[in-house]
Design a protein around this motif. Structure first.
Motif, mmCIF file in Angstrom:
data_model
loop_
_atom_site.group_PDB
_atom_site.id
_atom_site.type_symbol
_atom_site.label_atom_id
_atom_site.label_comp_id
_atom_site.label_asym_id
_atom_site.label_seq_id
_atom_site.Cartn_x
_atom_site.Cartn_y
_atom_site.Cartn_z
ATOM 1 N N ASN A 97 38.836 39.296 51.944
ATOM 2 C CA ASN A 97 37.989 38.758 50.879
ATOM 3 C C ASN A 97 37.754 39.787 49.784
ATOM 4 N N HIS A 98 37.538 41.027 50.186
ATOM 5 C CA HIS A 98 37.282 42.080 49.199
ATOM 6 C C HIS A 98 38.534 42.357 48.368
ATOM 7 N N ILE A 99 39.690 42.407 49.017
ATOM 8 C CA ILE A 99 40.941 42.621 48.299
ATOM 9 C C ILE A 99 41.220 41.450 47.349
ATOM 10 N N GLU A 100 40.939 40.249 47.806
ATOM 11 C CA GLU A 100 41.188 39.069 46.980
ATOM 12 C C GLU A 100 40.312 39.077 45.729
ATOM 13 N N GLN A 101 39.057 39.487 45.862
ATOM 14 C CA GLN A 101 38.179 39.575 44.704
ATOM 15 C C GLN A 101 38.727 40.587 43.694
ATOM 16 N N HIS A 102 39.198 41.707 44.200
ATOM 17 C CA HIS A 102 39.762 42.733 43.318
ATOM 18 C C HIS A 102 41.007 42.216 42.608
ATOM 19 N N VAL A 103 41.875 41.532 43.346
ATOM 20 C CA VAL A 103 43.123 41.026 42.770
ATOM 21 C C VAL A 103 42.843 39.947 41.725
ATOM 22 N N CYS A 104 41.859 39.112 41.951
ATOM 23 C CA CYS A 104 41.481 38.100 40.952
ATOM 24 C C CYS A 104 41.009 38.755 39.666
ATOM 25 N N HIS A 105 40.314 39.866 39.800
ATOM 26 C CA HIS A 105 39.879 40.623 38.617
ATOM 27 C C HIS A 105 41.081 41.202 37.879
ATOM 28 N N LEU A 106 42.081 41.670 38.622
ATOM 29 C CA LEU A 106 43.302 42.180 37.994
ATOM 30 C C LEU A 106 44.023 41.071 37.234
ATOM 31 N N ALA A 107 44.080 39.881 37.838
ATOM 32 C CA ALA A 107 44.744 38.754 37.185
ATOM 33 C C ALA A 107 44.062 38.406 35.868
ATOM 34 N N GLU A 108 42.749 38.486 35.846
ATOM 35 C CA GLU A 108 41.998 38.200 34.617
ATOM 36 C C GLU A 108 42.297 39.249 33.552
ATOM 37 N N GLN A 109 42.368 40.511 33.942
ATOM 38 C CA GLN A 109 42.688 41.572 32.989
ATOM 39 C C GLN A 109 44.083 41.382 32.390
ATOM 40 N N LEU A 110 45.040 40.990 33.228
ATOM 41 C CA LEU A 110 46.396 40.773 32.745
ATOM 42 C C LEU A 110 46.454 39.594 31.774
ATOM 43 N N SER A 111 45.689 38.559 32.048
ATOM 44 C CA SER A 111 45.653 37.399 31.150
ATOM 45 C C SER A 111 45.139 37.781 29.776
ATOM 46 N N ASN A 112 44.236 38.736 29.736
ATOM 47 C CA ASN A 112 43.672 39.177 28.460
ATOM 48 C C ASN A 112 44.615 40.071 27.663
ATOM 49 N N SER A 113 45.701 40.517 28.294
ATOM 50 C CA SER A 113 46.634 41.418 27.609
ATOM 51 C C SER A 113 47.893 40.710 27.133
ATOM 52 N N MET A 114 47.914 39.394 27.207
ATOM 53 C CA MET A 114 49.131 38.639 26.892
ATOM 54 C C MET A 114 49.441 38.575 25.396
ATOM 55 N N HIS A 119 52.504 45.404 25.572
ATOM 56 C CA HIS A 119 51.310 45.836 26.308
ATOM 57 C C HIS A 119 51.185 45.070 27.621
ATOM 58 N N PHE A 120 51.525 43.792 27.595
ATOM 59 C CA PHE A 120 51.438 42.975 28.805
ATOM 60 C C PHE A 120 52.404 43.490 29.867
ATOM 61 N N VAL A 121 53.647 43.768 29.493
ATOM 62 C CA VAL A 121 54.639 44.246 30.457
ATOM 63 C C VAL A 121 54.233 45.604 31.026
ATOM 64 N N GLU A 122 53.800 46.509 30.152
ATOM 65 C CA GLU A 122 53.401 47.837 30.613
ATOM 66 C C GLU A 122 52.163 47.780 31.502
ATOM 67 N N THR A 123 51.205 46.920 31.137
ATOM 68 C CA THR A 123 49.999 46.772 31.958
ATOM 69 C C THR A 123 50.336 46.157 33.308
ATOM 70 N N PHE A 124 51.230 45.196 33.311
ATOM 71 C CA PHE A 124 51.648 44.562 34.564
ATOM 72 C C PHE A 124 52.315 45.590 35.475
ATOM 73 N N ALA A 125 53.214 46.390 34.905
ATOM 74 C CA ALA A 125 53.914 47.412 35.692
ATOM 75 C C ALA A 125 52.926 48.417 36.282
ATOM 76 N N PHE A 126 51.971 48.857 35.470
ATOM 77 C CA PHE A 126 50.968 49.818 35.942
ATOM 78 C C PHE A 126 50.102 49.212 37.039
ATOM 79 N N THR A 127 49.645 47.964 36.833
ATOM 80 C CA THR A 127 48.755 47.306 37.794
ATOM 81 C C THR A 127 49.442 47.116 39.141
ATOM 82 N N MET A 128 50.679 46.684 39.119
ATOM 83 C CA MET A 128 51.405 46.462 40.366
ATOM 84 C C MET A 128 51.668 47.777 41.092
#
Length: 274
Positions: A97-114, A119-128
């Protein structure tokens, strides 16, 4: 709660940095005394899980290649006691549950960088890359739970389950857009740095090799042997592709096509040979 697990000596965890206990801190949990100790729900919620959660958060937010000081021995001992005292199920659910909450937050951050493709590709690479690095520290901490609960009772693997969370919440919803942007950027030299491109494709392949089928040509540039062997009837197509690439290179600004092998290099001087 799950069934009792026989107390065993926990294996030593070699990865990570083991810090000496502070003077006023509680002593480390000793395997020999754990069987006689009790663990209440209040103990778990107020002491054991918060300590583990803090270590997880530090690992999840650590920059790739960075360093963090965590007592893996103490974290492993906490997990050991929770498993021995029948808190495996609760611990496993809290972790996911804790990991899932963190990952959902990451998904939201990536959506904001589209808005910005690069920037989106570089942010995605860094996040992963950051997330996969974190798993390399988190999974060993929960190794005892993984062996005696996740693998033995649930018939799965902790590392795979944590990777699955990232795939389902982050990658799968963006993979088509991401690969299209990466494929487009790869046709423009250095639009995105080669190490970033290579890391991104390799991590995607490691997360799910099925992604290759979406862009086989793109993956083949960074992952060996992902395409079937070349057949004779494909040679003409490859020759045409090479010629087109050469033509595109000649049209690039600043490209020097002076490759006349009959001319001596400018720094060579005539040398008489007797």
């Amino acid at each position: 709660m799950d069934e009792s697990v026989e107390a065993m000596e926990p294996e030593s965890v070699e990865s990570g940095v083991v810090d000496p206990p502070e003077k006023n801190s509680a002593p480390l949990l000793r395997p020999g005394s754990m069987v006689m100790m009790s663990l209440t729900v209040a103990d778990y919620e107020m002491h054991y899980w918060p300590k583990l959660q803090g270590a997880i958060d530090q690992l999840l937010t650590l920059k790739p290649g960075g360093y963090i000081s965590i007592s893996y021995e103490q974290m492993y001992s906490c997990v050991y006691k929770c498993v021995c005292k029948q808190f495996s199920e609760r611990l496993y659910k809290d972790l996911l549950n804790h990991i899932e909450q963190h990952v959902c937050h990451l998904a939201e951050q990536l959506s904001n960088s589209m808005q910005d493709s690069r920037h989106f590709v570089e942010t995605f690479a860094f996040t992963m890359n950051q997330y996969l690095q974190a798993l390399a520290g988190i999974v060993p901490i929960f190794n005892y739970m993984n062996r005696f609960y996740v693998e033995n009772k649930l018939k799965t693997d902790l590392n795979e389950e944590l990777r699955k969370i990232f795939r389902s919440h982050v990658v799968d919803s963006q993979i088509t857009k991401l690969l299209n942007l990466v494929d487009e950027a790869s046709s423009q030299p250095f639009a995105i740095s080669p190490p970033t491109m290579a890391s991104l494709i390799q991590n995607l392949f490691n997360l799910n090799s099925e992604y290759v089928h979406l862009k086989p040509g793109l993956f083949s540039r960074y992952i060996p042997n992902v395409l079937p062997p070349t057949s004779a009837n494909q040679m003409e197509a490859y020759i045409a592709e090479v010629k087109q690439m050469q033509s595109d290179m000649h049209k690039m600004q600043g490209f020097n096509s002076n490759c006349d092998g009959s001319r001596k290099r400018s720094f060579e001087e005539d040398v008489s040979i007797n």
